[in-house]
Design a protein around this motif. Structure first.
Motif, PDB file in Angstrom:
ATOM      1  N   ALA A 155      -1.136  -5.299   6.392  1.00 47.27           N
ATOM      2  CA  ALA A 155      -0.201  -4.688   5.463  1.00 47.27           C
ATOM      3  C   ALA A 155       1.216  -4.998   5.927  1.00 47.27           C
ATOM      4  CB  ALA A 155      -0.433  -3.180   5.400  1.00 47.27           C
ATOM      5  N   LYS A 156       1.961  -5.727   5.096  1.00 47.45           N
ATOM      6  CA  LYS A 156       3.311  -6.149   5.475  1.00 47.45           C
ATOM      7  C   LYS A 156       4.297  -4.986   5.339  1.00 47.45           C
ATOM      8  CE  LYS A 156       2.204 -10.479   6.168  1.00 47.45           C
ATOM      9  NZ  LYS A 156       0.793 -10.428   5.813  1.00 47.45           N
ATOM     10  N   ARG A 157       5.294  -4.971   6.204  1.00 47.48           N
ATOM     11  CA  ARG A 157       6.349  -3.982   6.145  1.00 47.48           C
ATOM     12  C   ARG A 157       7.646  -4.624   6.605  1.00 47.48           C
ATOM     13  NH1 ARG A 157       5.406   0.923   8.882  1.00 47.48           N
ATOM     14  NH2 ARG A 157       7.647   1.183   8.991  1.00 47.48           N
ATOM     15  N   GLU A 158       8.758  -4.141   6.096  1.00 44.14           N
ATOM     16  CA  GLU A 158      10.046  -4.693   6.488  1.00 44.14           C
ATOM     17  C   GLU A 158      10.358  -4.326   7.926  1.00 44.14           C
ATOM     18  OE1 GLU A 158      13.046  -3.443   3.824  1.00 44.14           O
ATOM     19  OE2 GLU A 158      12.420  -4.790   2.205  1.00 44.14           O
ATOM     20  N   HIS A 159      11.088  -5.205   8.606  1.00 47.90           N
ATOM     21  CA  HIS A 159      11.465  -4.944   9.996  1.00 47.90           C
ATOM     22  C   HIS A 159      12.828  -5.566  10.257  1.00 47.90           C
ATOM     23  CE1 HIS A 159      10.624  -9.134  11.252  1.00 47.90           C
ATOM     24  NE2 HIS A 159       9.625  -9.061  10.389  1.00 47.90           N
ATOM     25  N   PHE A 160      13.488  -5.064  11.254  1.00 44.79           N
ATOM     26  CA  PHE A 160      14.785  -5.588  11.640  1.00 44.79           C
ATOM     27  C   PHE A 160      14.611  -6.797  12.543  1.00 44.79           C
ATOM     28  CE2 PHE A 160      15.640  -1.243  10.480  1.00 44.79           C
ATOM     29  CZ  PHE A 160      16.863  -1.296   9.846  1.00 44.79           C
ATOM     30  N   GLU A 161      15.664  -7.595  12.626  1.00 42.39           N
ATOM     31  CA  GLU A 161      15.635  -8.732  13.526  1.00 42.39           C
ATOM     32  C   GLU A 161      15.566  -8.235  14.968  1.00 42.39           C
ATOM     33  OE1 GLU A 161      18.295 -12.711  14.567  1.00 42.39           O
ATOM     34  OE2 GLU A 161      18.854 -11.360  12.944  1.00 42.39           O
ATOM     35  N   ASN A 162      14.651  -8.829  15.743  1.00 40.27           N
ATOM     36  CA  ASN A 162      14.420  -8.438  17.142  1.00 40.27           C
ATOM     37  C   ASN A 162      13.941  -7.001  17.263  1.00 40.27           C
ATOM     38  OD1 ASN A 162      15.059 -10.944  18.028  1.00 40.27           O
ATOM     39  ND2 ASN A 162      16.647 -10.298  19.438  1.00 40.27           N
ATOM     40  N   GLU A 163      13.266  -6.502  16.218  1.00 39.09           N
ATOM     41  CA  GLU A 163      12.658  -5.176  16.323  1.00 39.09           C
ATOM     42  C   GLU A 163      11.307  -5.298  17.023  1.00 39.09           C
ATOM     43  OE1 GLU A 163      11.202  -1.406  13.552  1.00 39.09           O
ATOM     44  OE2 GLU A 163      12.108  -3.193  12.643  1.00 39.09           O
ATOM     45  N   VAL A 164      10.999  -4.350  17.877  1.00 35.66           N
ATOM     46  CA  VAL A 164       9.741  -4.322  18.601  1.00 35.66           C
ATOM     47  C   VAL A 164       9.122  -2.952  18.421  1.00 35.66           C
ATOM     48  CG1 VAL A 164      10.349  -6.075  20.311  1.00 35.66           C
ATOM     49  CG2 VAL A 164      10.922  -3.690  20.748  1.00 35.66           C
ATOM     50  N   TYR A 165       7.801  -2.883  18.607  1.00 39.59           N
ATOM     51  CA  TYR A 165       7.052  -1.641  18.512  1.00 39.59           C
ATOM     52  C   TYR A 165       6.447  -1.327  19.870  1.00 39.59           C
ATOM     53  CZ  TYR A 165       7.288  -3.209  13.654  1.00 39.59           C
ATOM     54  OH  TYR A 165       7.734  -3.676  12.447  1.00 39.59           O
ATOM     55  N   PHE A 166       6.481  -0.062  20.247  1.00 35.82           N
ATOM     56  CA  PHE A 166       5.917   0.364  21.519  1.00 35.82           C
ATOM     57  C   PHE A 166       4.425   0.615  21.342  1.00 35.82           C
ATOM     58  CE2 PHE A 166       5.034   3.415  24.949  1.00 35.82           C
ATOM     59  CZ  PHE A 166       5.630   2.753  26.026  1.00 35.82           C
ATOM     60  N   THR A 167       3.601  -0.069  22.118  1.00 36.02           N
ATOM     61  CA  THR A 167       2.149   0.091  21.994  1.00 36.02           C
ATOM     62  C   THR A 167       1.714   1.418  22.592  1.00 36.02           C
ATOM     63  OG1 THR A 167       1.793  -1.092  24.063  1.00 36.02           O
ATOM     64  CG2 THR A 167       1.766  -2.381  22.038  1.00 36.02           C
ATOM     65  N   LEU A 168       0.637   1.966  22.055  1.00 35.77           N
ATOM     66  CA  LEU A 168       0.194   3.283  22.507  1.00 35.77           C
ATOM     67  C   LEU A 168      -0.294   3.266  23.947  1.00 35.77           C
ATOM     68  CD1 LEU A 168      -1.685   4.644  19.365  1.00 35.77           C
ATOM     69  CD2 LEU A 168       0.719   4.847  19.979  1.00 35.77           C
ATOM     70  N   ALA A 169      -1.131   2.291  24.319  1.00 38.90           N
ATOM     71  CA  ALA A 169      -1.711   2.294  25.662  1.00 38.90           C
ATOM     72  C   ALA A 169      -2.051   0.897  26.153  1.00 38.90           C
ATOM     73  CB  ALA A 169      -2.965   3.167  25.692  1.00 38.90           C
ATOM     74  N   SER A 170      -1.341  -0.131  25.700  1.00 33.57           N
ATOM     75  CA  SER A 170      -1.640  -1.510  26.101  1.00 33.57           C
ATOM     76  C   SER A 170      -0.870  -1.840  27.372  1.00 33.57           C
ATOM     77  CB  SER A 170      -1.267  -2.497  24.989  1.00 33.57           C
ATOM     78  OG  SER A 170      -2.007  -2.229  23.825  1.00 33.57           O
ATOM     79  N   GLN A 171      -1.593  -2.108  28.456  1.00 34.22           N
ATOM     80  CA  GLN A 171      -0.979  -2.407  29.742  1.00 34.22           C
ATOM     81  C   GLN A 171      -1.681  -3.590  30.378  1.00 34.22           C
ATOM     82  OE1 GLN A 171      -1.154   1.218  32.045  1.00 34.22           O
ATOM     83  NE2 GLN A 171       0.531   2.183  30.917  1.00 34.22           N
ATOM     84  N   ALA A 172      -1.000  -4.236  31.320  1.00 30.44           N
ATOM     85  CA  ALA A 172      -1.552  -5.370  32.045  1.00 30.44           C
ATOM     86  C   ALA A 172      -1.001  -5.351  33.460  1.00 30.44           C
ATOM     87  CB  ALA A 172      -1.219  -6.690  31.366  1.00 30.44           C
ATOM     88  N   ILE A 173      -1.796  -5.809  34.417  1.00 29.34           N
ATOM     89  CA  ILE A 173      -1.385  -5.911  35.816  1.00 29.34           C
ATOM     90  C   ILE A 173      -1.061  -7.366  36.105  1.00 29.34           C
ATOM     91  CG2 ILE A 173      -2.092  -5.569  38.210  1.00 29.34           C
ATOM     92  CD1 ILE A 173      -3.950  -3.368  37.237  1.00 29.34           C
ATOM     93  N   LEU A 174       0.175  -7.633  36.524  1.00 29.80           N
ATOM     94  CA  LEU A 174       0.684  -8.987  36.681  1.00 29.80           C
ATOM     95  C   LEU A 174       1.354  -9.146  38.030  1.00 29.80           C
ATOM     96  CD1 LEU A 174       2.518  -9.183  33.228  1.00 29.80           C
ATOM     97  CD2 LEU A 174       0.148  -9.778  33.693  1.00 29.80           C
ATOM     98  N   PRO A 175       1.541 -10.382  38.455  1.00 27.09           N
ATOM     99  CA  PRO A 175       2.378 -10.627  39.628  1.00 27.09           C
ATOM    100  C   PRO A 175       3.850 -10.553  39.250  1.00 27.09           C
ATOM    101  CG  PRO A 175       1.538 -12.691  38.804  1.00 27.09           C
ATOM    102  CD  PRO A 175       0.891 -11.620  37.981  1.00 27.09           C
TER     103      PRO A 175
END
Length: 803
Positions: free
Chosen positions: A156-176
């Motif tokens: 479902a498409k929705r309008e967004h601002f340039e360089n707009e980001v969304y905060f994920t609910l619980a998506s994490q990763a362990i990185l160097p």
């Protein structure tokens, strides 16, 4: 103290972006130093070293502990402005400090741009070797933001601002730490006007520091549900958590409402305050429906799981005399007397879904019907052409009876349609991968049914009725070689825009390498990972000698977190058992659907459904073909192959034959058309072939059905020819088995007439004669039909015609 071995639990990493794979050495960086003492130390658990264990089988030694920190400093060399000497180049060194809670740009694999994340926690392993001066691994936990370009394309498409980001609910990763590129800034104020479709508005891979992004919403990527979110408040709340919560990274998770959207109170309506509260809920529901954001004074009305549980328990277990105590009074009393629970931590305010997301949740809560009719595709070219045709019943009938015309409704395939649609929809809802194998002889509606299923899934995803996904179709007849399927899949997975940028200029080997890294990332997942549905049509053409292409496409969905759904369509029901090796069959699974050949009644129904479509919009149109003529054509085709395309072609030619006469086609007209089709140049050539030429063609057809591929080795045809000499010869035919030299002469005769083609070239000449490959250069169904008519029932049984 030795730790007790426990069974590791794989944490789901679905719908997160893929980070560049790393090795154990990458976690040891001499350019990094800690800037503060450990803030929290505890015994090492599996989640702390899960990435190292999955990659290289790393195990912690005895006495290893996990020490959590809050900041580290990194030094890197900067290219000097002047090149006067070596000393100037050595002095160009920059120092960066990263702390828990900093928003950073992270290097990713599957996208051209870096991903955005926040440092949730950082730690190292301390043990005996570290006290002796050894280097320990440094781990960084990143909680992801997500850009609209990293979301599935079918959504479902929705309008967004340039360089707009969304905060994920619980998506994490362990990185160097080496995956972190630089700092960035998350703002609560937009910098530009909203845009509906701009996939290129994104920072490049060489982005400078302090890139500014805008965040106002949180997102659940798998279901495409958005929640109202305030980044600064959430950041302050997470940083104010205990050291244990900061170490685990759970304080960065967003708690959302789990209360049902449509709540009906069962308390007596005579209570005035409860009626007033129900009125408030109705007002808020109307606000959501009118796409108006909730106002600030109503924030205290957001339901809480703890409050709902306490209220329900009081209502069930409390005495009858306590009924007049309204919920609003309970909340006021609880707020006015916080000292009753001094040791209990106040639950965080739950995030409320946006108005569109709330409506989407209501849609998904409704029970779907058992069988959904395929939706009409009004954008098809043949439908538009039908509307532009003159009101001539014969012209309109010839148009809808054409083989290339795809109808809006698929009669006689409702059961298969419902089964495959339900299977794919469940895989998307679960967020898991899987394979669906669809088989059937040509002309049984396999591809048309799958296209209708994909069309329905796209409609549901665009209306937020199911989870979003990305779709790609790979047809074995439209690619130059089977390995080219890797390029098509990698273009889709990586988010490459073929319409604007063209096809990727990468080799099949490089695409295979990138796909293997993508689906095997495991815990190194990030925001760009999402579900992908792949239609592999004409699977028979993708089977190679090594079977590596089909193996990889069937193996990737079995990897945990791959989110790849493969719909394989083939013309042979037992292709996996006859052609594919055991390792390929084991990956295919048991989700199989076989499309049986159409019966006489089904073929009649298909023709009448198309003729009914041609009459729409006309006033009392005459019949263009009699019912008896349709029935005769259906009986003739069902007795041979059950191919719907064949009966449509026969009826269309019959209507074309009677068009100048302006009358309905009768059974005699249908018989005349069938006679002309049977007397085609191919049929005339096959009837003039010698006995051994017909036996060799039958042997080639038998080998094609047995092997499942069109390229057959000459040695296998020789062996099958010798077997058929005894099985297909009658009393008056010669029964002597031909020698290899005589069989070579028969092959040369068929090759000279272009009925068969043998492998040629420098490499083919170097092969032994029995290893050279031969293919049929005629239409397979036509050869089967003519050979069955010439040879009789014995040949028809051997070729499987009419079975």
């Amino acid at each position: 103290m030795e730790s007790t071995p426990v069974t590791p639990s794989r944490r789901s990493k679905r719908f997160q972006p893929l980070v560049t794979p790393v090795k154990i050495d990458a976690f040891v960086d001499k350019t990094l130093i800690w800037t503060d003492p450990p803030c929290y130390i505890r015994p090492t658990v599996y989640e702390d070293y899960q990435v190292l264990q999955e990659d290289e089988g790393w195990q912690p030694g005895p006495g290893i502990q996990t020490a959590f920190r809050k900041s580290f400093k990194r030094t890197k060399n900067i290219a000097p402005a002047s090149r006067k000497g070596l000393s100037a180049r050595r002095s160009a060194v920059e120092t960066e400090t990263f702390e828990v809670g900093d928003t950073v740009l992270v290097k990713t694999q599957s996208t051209k741009h870096p991903s955005v994340g926040v440092i949730a926690s950082m730690w190292e392993f301390q043990g005996k070797e570290d006290r002796e001066g050894g280097n320990s691994q440094m781990m960084i936990r990143i909680h992801w933001f997500q850009h609209p370009s990293e979301l599935p394309r079918v959504r479902a498409k929705r309008e967004h601002f340039e360089n707009e980001v969304y905060f994920t609910l619980a998506s994490q990763a362990i990185l160097p730490p080496s995956c972190i590129l630089s700092h960035c800034t998350i703002s609560g104020v937009p910098q530009t006007t909203p845009t509906a479709r701009k996939r290129s508005n994104w920072v490049s891979a060489t982005a400078e520091e302090n890139e500014i992004f805008y965040c106002r919403l949180a997102i659940e990527s798998r279901s495409n549900i958005y929640y109202d979110f305030h980044w600064e408040a959430h950041k302050q709340q997470a940083l104010g958590s205990s050291n244990e919560d900061l170490a685990n990274g759970t304080c960065w998770h967003v708690a959302v409402e789990t209360t049902p959207l449509r709540r009906r109170t069962k308390k007596p309506k005579k209570l005035q305050d409860i009626a007033e509260e129900s009125g408030d809920d109705a007002v808020r529901d109307r606000d959501y429906e009118n796409d108006e954001p909730p106002s600030e004074p109503d924030d205290h009305l957001i339901p809480s799981v703890v409050d709902d549980a306490s209220d329900s328990e009081t209502a069930l277990s409390g005495p009858i005399d306590d009924v007049p105590k309204t919920p609003s009074r309970k909340r006021k009393r609880a707020l006015s007397t916080p000292k009753s629970t001094p040791s209990k931590k106040r639950a965080p305010k739950l995030a409320a879904p946006t108005p569109h997301s709330k409506a989407a949740l209501r849609k998904r809560s409704r029970k779907a019907p058992a069988v959904r009719v395929p939706p009409p595709n009004l954008t098809q070219e043949h439908y538009n052409q039908l509307q532009n045709l003159p009101p001539d019943p014969w012209l309109r009938a010839m148009h809808v009876l054409h083989v290339a015309a795809r109808p809006d409704v698929l009669p006689c395939r409702e059961e298969e349609y419902s089964r495959v649609l339900r299977t794919v929809e469940e895989l998307l809802e679960e967020g898991s991968g899987g394979c669906v194998y669809i088989s059937g002889v040509p002309g049984t509606g396999k591809t048309a049914t799958v296209h209708a299923i994909v069309r329905e899934l796209k409609r549901m995803a665009e209306n937020n009725e199911t989870n979003p996904f990305t779709y790609v179709e790979i047809n074995g007849l439209r690619i130059p070689e089977p390995s080219a399927a890797y390029n098509l899949l990698w273009e889709t997975v990586s988010g490459h825009d073929v319409a604007s940028d063209g096809h990727l200029k990468t080799s099949a080997k490089e695409a295979l390498k990138q796909l293997t890294k993508h689906f095997s990332a495991g815990a190194r997942a990030g925001p760009a990972g999402h579900a992908c549905v792949v239609l592999m049509d004409e699977l028979d053409q993708l089977v190679t000698a090594k079977q590596d292409v089909v193996y990889n496409f069937f193996n990737w969905p079995t990897i945990a977190g791959s989110k790849l759904v493969v719909i394989a369509v083939a013309n042979t029901m037992d292709l996996p058992e006859r052609v594919m090796t055991g390792r390929v069959r084991s990956r295919l699974g048991m989700i199989r659907t076989n499309f049986q050949p159409y019966t006489t009644q089904q073929l009649e129904k298909i023709v009448h459904a198309r003729l009914k479509e041609a009459k729409e919009g006309l006033e009392e149109p005459p019949d263009v073909i009699n019912t008896d003529g349709v029935k005769f054509a259906a009986m003739k085709v069902s007795s041979i192959s059950g191919d719907a395309r064949r009966v449509l072609d026969i009826c269309r030619r019959a209507v074309e034959l009677v068009h100048p006469k302006r009358r309905a086609a009768r059974t005699e007209d249908v018989k005349e058309v069938i006679k002309v089709l049977q007397n085609s140049p191919t049929a005339a050539y096959l009837r003039d072939c010698s006995l051994h030429e017909r036996i060799m063609l039958a042997s080639l057809l038998r080998c094609i059905k047995r092997e499942g591929i069109e390229e057959i080795k000459w040695g296998e045809i020789e062996n099958q020819h010798v077997v058929y000499v005894e099985a297909l010869t009658s009393e008056g035919d010669p029964s002597r088995k031909p020698t290899p030299v005589e069989l070579g002469l028969v092959l040369d005769s068929l090759v000279a007439s272009r009925a068969m083609i043998i492998e040629d070239g420098v490499n083919a000449v170097r092969k032994p004669p029995r290893e050279r490959r031969v293919i049929l250069n005629l239409e397979q169904t036509e050869v089967e039909r003519v050979l069955s008519e010439v040879g009789g029932r014995l040949w028809a049984t051997a070729l499987g015609v009419g079975a």
